[in-house]
Write an enzyme that holds these catalytic residues in place. Structure first.
Site, PDB file in Angstrom:
ATOM      1  N   CYS A 123      -6.779  -1.852  -1.169  1.00  0.00           N
ATOM      2  CA  CYS A 123      -6.672  -0.566  -0.480  1.00  0.00           C
ATOM      3  C   CYS A 123      -8.072  -0.176   0.008  1.00  0.00           C
ATOM      4  CB  CYS A 123      -6.169   0.496  -1.462  1.00  0.00           C
ATOM      5  SG  CYS A 123      -7.301   0.676  -2.862  1.00  0.00           S
ATOM      6  N   HIS A 152     -10.140  -2.550 -11.240  1.00  0.00           N
ATOM      7  CA  HIS A 152      -9.497  -3.237 -12.364  1.00  0.00           C
ATOM      8  C   HIS A 152      -8.934  -4.585 -11.928  1.00  0.00           C
ATOM      9  CE1 HIS A 152      -8.991   0.731 -14.804  1.00  0.00           C
ATOM     10  NE2 HIS A 152     -10.128   0.115 -15.056  1.00  0.00           N
ATOM     11  N   CYS A 207     -13.475   6.417  -5.585  1.00  0.00           N
ATOM     12  CA  CYS A 207     -12.604   6.515  -4.407  1.00  0.00           C
ATOM     13  C   CYS A 207     -12.515   7.978  -3.974  1.00  0.00           C
ATOM     14  CB  CYS A 207     -11.214   5.986  -4.743  1.00  0.00           C
ATOM     15  SG  CYS A 207     -10.066   6.215  -3.366  1.00  0.00           S
ATOM     16  N   GLU A 237      -9.685   6.678 -14.932  1.00  0.00           N
ATOM     17  CA  GLU A 237      -9.536   7.779 -13.973  1.00  0.00           C
ATOM     18  C   GLU A 237      -9.117   9.056 -14.706  1.00  0.00           C
ATOM     19  OE1 GLU A 237      -6.895   7.110 -10.570  1.00  0.00           O
ATOM     20  OE2 GLU A 237      -6.471   9.269 -10.597  1.00  0.00           O
ATOM     21  N   CYS A 305      -1.771   8.233  -4.537  1.00  0.00           N
ATOM     22  CA  CYS A 305      -2.431   7.949  -3.258  1.00  0.00           C
ATOM     23  C   CYS A 305      -1.529   7.146  -2.323  1.00  0.00           C
ATOM     24  CB  CYS A 305      -3.746   7.217  -3.500  1.00  0.00           C
ATOM     25  SG  CYS A 305      -3.525   5.504  -3.936  1.00  0.00           S
ATOM     26  N   SER A 333      -4.647  -3.026 -14.574  1.00  0.00           N
ATOM     27  CA  SER A 333      -4.502  -2.368 -13.268  1.00  0.00           C
ATOM     28  C   SER A 333      -3.261  -1.494 -13.261  1.00  0.00           C
ATOM     29  CB  SER A 333      -4.417  -3.422 -12.160  1.00  0.00           C
ATOM     30  OG  SER A 333      -3.894  -2.849 -10.987  1.00  0.00           O
ATOM     31  N   SER A 334      -3.473  -0.192 -13.261  1.00  0.00           N
ATOM     32  CA  SER A 334      -2.347   0.747 -13.357  1.00  0.00           C
ATOM     33  C   SER A 334      -1.371   0.570 -12.197  1.00  0.00           C
ATOM     34  CB  SER A 334      -2.887   2.176 -13.377  1.00  0.00           C
ATOM     35  OG  SER A 334      -1.843   3.097 -13.274  1.00  0.00           O
ATOM     36  N   SER A 377      -5.976  -3.601  -6.305  1.00  0.00           N
ATOM     37  CA  SER A 377      -7.278  -4.161  -6.676  1.00  0.00           C
ATOM     38  C   SER A 377      -7.295  -5.686  -6.657  1.00  0.00           C
ATOM     39  CB  SER A 377      -7.678  -3.655  -8.070  1.00  0.00           C
ATOM     40  OG  SER A 377      -6.611  -3.807  -8.970  1.00  0.00           O
TER      41      SER A 377
HETATM   42 FE1  SF4 Z   1      -8.261   5.015  -4.042  1.00  0.00          FE
HETATM   43 FE2  SF4 Z   1      -7.193   3.947  -6.250  1.00  0.00          FE
HETATM   44 FE3  SF4 Z   1      -5.616   4.767  -4.261  1.00  0.00          FE
HETATM   45 FE4  SF4 Z   1      -7.107   2.633  -3.927  1.00  0.00          FE
HETATM   46  S1  SF4 Z   1      -5.436   2.842  -5.405  1.00  0.00           S
HETATM   47  S2  SF4 Z   1      -6.868   4.322  -2.426  1.00  0.00           S
HETATM   48  S3  SF4 Z   1      -8.927   3.154  -5.097  1.00  0.00           S
HETATM   49  S4  SF4 Z   1      -6.944   6.047  -5.497  1.00  0.00           S
END
Ligand code: SF4
Length: 417
Positions: A123, A152, A207, A237, A305, A333-334, A377
């Protein structure tokens, strides 16, 4: 099906590793013949290692005899080979190699369709965070200190480590006055204060969408609300966001906790969420909170997000048409874990894999359609590697299903532009 010999042969293999360590073949070499590539090598390698045996990768010569070595190899015409060899194996090692080879061969020679979810993989926030470290390495050379994993993903971390990044858990591991990068997950005000005390030069790779949640937390607390943060305990986070006002914020992790949570004044309560949650589960939690606190106020726009929700939407589409879903991402990695859950909710068998080596051949039994995605990620090259490896077990067709196109980019911190 694989047509060449699958029996154990005695052979002498130039470059065989130490006795007991299994050479897993990148390619099979016969004299005076073109090498046969083994695209599924990582799957076989992983299967041998899961059976508790050490491995190395390399070319496997299958021509000359050595009665102390055991070698197995098979060739699927037009697809590639599979091979492994070991010198002076114990019965346990022989059983592991034969078992791993048999597991791969049991699911080989079958045509499969891969449904590729889009969007997937990096992302904008992850790309920015990685670029921050890369730019620092290029501009200043190593070491570049990074508090926690920059994102992550074990592969991203290992790549940056190899180039001079030093990942630390806490700031007291960073020399006074040095430069330190804060990871994409953000930090609490207490961590920022600790960095000032150590006179560290901070480059913030948080971020911007996490920074937005921090600002909301401060704003909601300033107007006198108790803030309920929906998220997972222990995630960096969440720790960072809760740190904005630990005495005025309450973490809620589930519908059950939402039913039980108590606040000082039910008329003055707001909620925020971690950015990488399940859209569906979070909606249930928020619905319970709204039922209990009719005056509940939330963020202006969703905290989950765009990247998290886009990847979940895309995968739901793919999972509904797949026998098996593979999600590439690291176990911490969530957003990757949420993708596995989303696929399972859509009715597909689903597994999280850090890379190709985690694919268990057994999962592929009677599987004709594989849904494939990667968490925000996970590097795109891992997706290509999985497709290539699956193609080493039989013909694959790849079909991409794109639900939306992402164009968002975040600017770098001003000191690095
Ligand atoms: Fe930002 Fe995490 Fe969403 Fe990627 S996954 S855009 S790093 S908040």
């Amino acid at each position: 099906m694989f047509t060449a010999a699958q029996s154990i042969i005695a052979a002498n293999h130039p470059g065989l590793p130490d006795p007991g360590v299994v050479l897993v073949a990148d390619s099979l070499l016969w004299p005076h013949q073109p090498a046969v590539a083994c695209p599924a090598v990582a799957i076989l390698d992983g299967e041998v290692r899961r059976r508790g045996v050490r491995t190395v990768r390399g070319h496997l010569h299958v021509d000359t005899e050595d009665h102390e070595a055991v070698s197995l190899r098979a060739v699927l015409p037009g697809i590639g080979g599979l091979g492994a060899a070991v010198t002076r194996p114990t019965p346990r090692v022989t059983e592991a190699v034969c078992g791993a080879m048999a597991a791969c061969l049991a699911v080989a020679g079958v045509s499969r369709r891969i449904l590729l979810a889009a969007p997937r993989s990096f992302c904008a926030g992850v790309e920015r965070a990685i670029e921050v470290v890369e730019r620092l390495l290029n501009q200043r050379g190593g070491p570049v200190y990074v508090r926690k994993q920059i994102v992550h993903n074990a592969h991203v971390v290992a790549d940056l480590q190899a180039r001079g990044a030093v990942f630390v858990d806490e700031l007291n591991e960073v020399p006074r006055g040095a430069t330190v990068v804060f990871s994409a997950h953000g930090v609490s005000p207490a961590v920022r204060a600790a960095a000032r005390l150590r006179n560290l030069q901070v480059v913030d790779a948080t971020c911007p969408l996490v920074t937005k949640v921090h600002s909301e937390a401060r704003r909601f607390v300033e107007r006198g609300d108790t803030v309920i943060l929906v998220g997972h305990a222990g995630h960096e986070e969440v720790e960072g966001t809760l740190g904005e006002a630990p005495e005025r914020m309450i973490l809620v992790q589930s519908v059950e906790e939402a039913r039980r949570v108590r606040v000082a004044d039910p008329k003055r309560v707001s909620y925020l969420t971690q950015t990488t949650l399940s859209v569906e589960e979070t909606a249930e939690v928020v619905a319970v909170l709204r039922g209990r606190f009719p005056a509940l106020r939330g963020p202006g726009s969703e905290d989950i997000c765009y990247a998290t929700s886009n990847r979940q939407d895309a995968l739901r589409d793919v999972a509904a048409a797949s026998d098996l879903v593979l999600v590439i991402g690291s176990p911490n990695s969530s957003n990757s874990i949420r993708l596995v859950e989303a696929a399972r909710r859509a009715g597909a068998a689903a597994h999280l894999i850090d890379d190709t080596g985690d694919i268990q051949p057994l999962w592929l039994t009677e599987v004709r359609t594989i849904g494939l995605t990667a968490g925000a990620s996970a590097p795109p090259r891992l997706v290509s590697a999985v497709i290539e490896a699956l193609g080493g077990l039989g013909p694959v067709t790849v079909e991409e299903r794109e639900t939306t196109r992402e164009t968002l980019r975040f600017t770098l911190p001003s000191t690095l532009r």
